[in-house]
Write a protein that holds these residues in place. Structure first.
Motif, short mmCIF file in Angstrom:
data_model
loop_
_atom_site.label_atom_id
_atom_site.label_comp_id
_atom_site.label_asym_id
_atom_site.label_seq_id
_atom_site.Cartn_x
_atom_site.Cartn_y
_atom_site.Cartn_z
N LEU B 170 -21.87 -5.74 23.08
CA LEU B 170 -21.66 -6.88 22.18
C LEU B 170 -22.15 -6.52 20.80
O LEU B 170 -23.26 -6.03 20.63
CB LEU B 170 -22.51 -8.07 22.63
CG LEU B 170 -22.15 -8.80 23.92
CD1 LEU B 170 -23.31 -9.74 24.26
CD2 LEU B 170 -20.86 -9.57 23.74
N TRP B 171 -21.33 -6.76 19.79
CA TRP B 171 -21.75 -6.57 18.40
C TRP B 171 -21.89 -7.94 17.75
O TRP B 171 -20.95 -8.74 17.75
CB TRP B 171 -20.69 -5.77 17.63
CG TRP B 171 -20.69 -4.32 17.92
CD1 TRP B 171 -21.29 -3.35 17.18
CD2 TRP B 171 -20.06 -3.65 19.02
NE1 TRP B 171 -21.06 -2.13 17.75
CE2 TRP B 171 -20.32 -2.28 18.88
CE3 TRP B 171 -19.31 -4.09 20.13
CZ2 TRP B 171 -19.86 -1.33 19.79
CZ3 TRP B 171 -18.85 -3.14 21.04
CH2 TRP B 171 -19.13 -1.79 20.86
N ASP B 172 -23.06 -8.17 17.21
CA ASP B 172 -23.38 -9.40 16.52
C ASP B 172 -22.76 -9.31 15.11
O ASP B 172 -23.02 -8.35 14.40
CB ASP B 172 -24.91 -9.44 16.43
CG ASP B 172 -25.42 -10.77 16.01
OD1 ASP B 172 -24.63 -11.70 15.91
OD2 ASP B 172 -26.64 -10.85 15.75
N CYS B 173 -21.92 -10.26 14.71
CA CYS B 173 -21.30 -10.21 13.39
C CYS B 173 -22.19 -10.88 12.34
O CYS B 173 -22.17 -12.09 12.20
CB CYS B 173 -19.93 -10.90 13.41
SG CYS B 173 -18.77 -10.13 14.52
N ALA B 174 -22.97 -10.09 11.64
CA ALA B 174 -23.90 -10.63 10.66
C ALA B 174 -23.56 -10.11 9.26
O ALA B 174 -23.32 -8.91 9.09
CB ALA B 174 -25.33 -10.25 11.03
N ALA B 175 -23.52 -11.01 8.30
CA ALA B 175 -23.11 -10.67 6.94
C ALA B 175 -23.99 -9.59 6.32
O ALA B 175 -23.53 -8.80 5.49
CB ALA B 175 -23.11 -11.92 6.07
N ASP B 176 -25.26 -9.53 6.72
CA ASP B 176 -26.16 -8.58 6.07
C ASP B 176 -25.90 -7.12 6.47
O ASP B 176 -26.53 -6.21 5.96
CB ASP B 176 -27.63 -8.97 6.29
CG ASP B 176 -28.02 -9.01 7.75
OD1 ASP B 176 -27.20 -8.60 8.61
OD2 ASP B 176 -29.14 -9.45 8.05
N LEU B 177 -24.95 -6.91 7.39
CA LEU B 177 -24.61 -5.54 7.77
C LEU B 177 -23.61 -4.91 6.79
O LEU B 177 -23.40 -3.71 6.77
CB LEU B 177 -23.95 -5.53 9.17
CG LEU B 177 -24.82 -5.96 10.35
CD1 LEU B 177 -23.93 -6.35 11.52
CD2 LEU B 177 -25.75 -4.82 10.74
#
Lengths: 237, 213
Positions: B170-177
């Protein structure tokens, strides 16, 4: 909005006929505080079901003129599965602009947000909200509420599929043992850290299992998912 | 350049399409020895390619495939739910906010930044379409790549060992990446946005404002 949508979803759970659902879909206009709401579903057999708040005259005219062939919303959403703000669609052609002019005259908003849904076995549905807010206001509005619009779109679609099947038992029974475990832990009052530790999974995994269960149960949020699972006897504490 | 293409539009990019399916055959069959079928054209295509998925494809300067991946919504049939339930604790992952991302493929001799570019594409898809997570199948050699790119998946389960291991993550979709992926891909935020908008449209007023009344 979040509270209003949660309450809405909980009340619409009990809808058990497509006629009743048709009315409930129109209520979403008030929940979202927009001019119009449209839901249109096509199953794998080509059978259609629709509910909308446009005038009957516009509906008749739209189909008589075969507007679906030039409507950028239909063209941009059919066979797709990403949500789209109407401002991102291609309205540059003359036919599209003329169509929009007529639509706006008929009371359709010039702003819109559409959620195409790809369901199981080739089912397709399109959920739309439309409004007359200005660009700047609409941008703020969609930023704030996009998640709820997507949630509502899928909730309505799932509800329509359930009613069509005649029973929601089949799908509910599909909650896997691990999803039941995750909901059971939360129902027992464990927080997410404790629940994930007890189940020997990461908090990220727990979050996704719970979201998956919420989605399958057609629940508005985690609390509602737990309540529904308890009511259905899927979770016993 | 990065292209985002639905399956039913691949015919407009025949060179890109054909080289993608051939590179997939090379990677998944020859290199990884996965149980995939290769058709008479030398293409690795499966039934999910027939479901009109969304592809993110890195197109090289000569118009050929440099790398790609494939997205499907988890509200319909997915590879993870149909074939890898034993790696997800038996949980069919299903949510309007989670899409499946599979067939991460790099062409032979792909530049190092292509994997960063593809992960950037995955994040762009996630952020623009309001996803919380992506779920995908990946092989052991990818673990190091994801780690190096600073976007590691949470592993739900693994089968096989060593180089033959296959996992669901699972990949967490976070803007800070985004900043990190942009710099590793060597592309500016503006260009990445332009590539995205070219397919999905730029937010513009749909009509002359006169219509508003």
């Amino acid at each position: 909005m979040q509270g209003r949508l949660d309450t809405y979803i909980e009340t619409v759970q009990s809808a058990n006929s497509l006629d009743e659902l048709q009315g409930r879909i129109k209520d979403l206009r008030n929940v979202f505080d927009v001019e119009h709401v449209v839901y249109h579903s096509i199953n794998s057999l080509g059978q259609q079901y629709a509910s909308h708040t446009y005038t009957p005259e516009w509906e008749t005219y739209y189909f008589a003129e075969n507007f679906e062939r030039i409507d950028p919303v239909v063209q941009g959403c059919l066979r797709r599965f990403h949500p789209v703000d109407w401002r991102r669609l291609d309205w540059s052609g003359k036919a599209a602009r003329d169509f929009l002019g007529e639509a706006v005259d008929a009371g359709v908003g010039h702003q819109g947000f559409s959620v195409p849904i790809r369901g199981p076995s080739g089912q397709f549905a399109l959920f739309t909200i439309s409004d007359r807010r200005s660009d700047a206001v609409w941008e703020k509005y969609t930023e704030a509420h996009v998640r709820d619009v997507i949630l509502a779109a899928h909730f309505i679609n799932q509800k329509a599929l359930e009613i069509e099947r005649g029973s929601d038992e089949a799908d509910v029974a599909k909650l896997s043992p691990r999803e039941v475990d995750a909901l059971t832990m939360l129902a027992m009052g464990y927080n997410r850290a404790q629940a994930s530790e007890s189940l020997s999974i990461s908090e990220h995994t727990l979050r996704v299992y719970i979201e998956s269960a919420r989605s399958k149960l057609g629940a508005a949020n985690t609390t509602h998912a737990i309540a529904k699972a308890l009511t259905l006897g899927l979770v016993i504490v | 350049m990065l292209r985002y293409i639905y399956g039913d539009e691949l015919h407009s990019f025949p060179k890109l399409r054909d080289t993608m399916f051939r590179d997939r055959a090379w990677q998944f069959k020859e290199r990884l020895n996965w149980e995939v079928k290769i058709d008479a054209h030398g293409f690795e295509r499966d039934s999910y390619d027939d479901m009109n998925p969304l592809y993110a494809i890195w197109e090289k300067a000569d118009g050929r495939h440099g790398g790609s991946m494939r997205f499907l919504p988890t509200t319909a049939e997915t590879m993870v739910n149909d074939h890898f339930l034993d790696l997800t604790d038996g949980v069919p992952i299903q949510s309007p906010f989670i899409w499946e991302c599979t067939r991460f493929c790099l062409s032979e001799n792909a530049e190092a930044r292509v994997s960063a570019m593809l992960m950037l594409a995955a994040l762009e898809v996630g952020l623009n379409f309001h996803l919380t997570d992506l779920v995908g199948v990946f092989d052991a050699r990818m673990v190091r790549i994801y780690r190096r790119l600073g976007w590691e998946p949470t592993v739900l389960g693994t089968q096989g060992e060593g180089r033959d291991a296959i996992s669901v993550g699972l990949w967490d979709c976070a803007a800070d990446l985004r900043g990190n992926l942009l710099s590793r891909a060597g592309v500016s935020a503006e260009v990445a946005q332009h590539w995205f908008d070219r397919t999905f449209g730029r937010a513009a007023s749909p009509a002359p404002l006169a219509l508003v009344g």
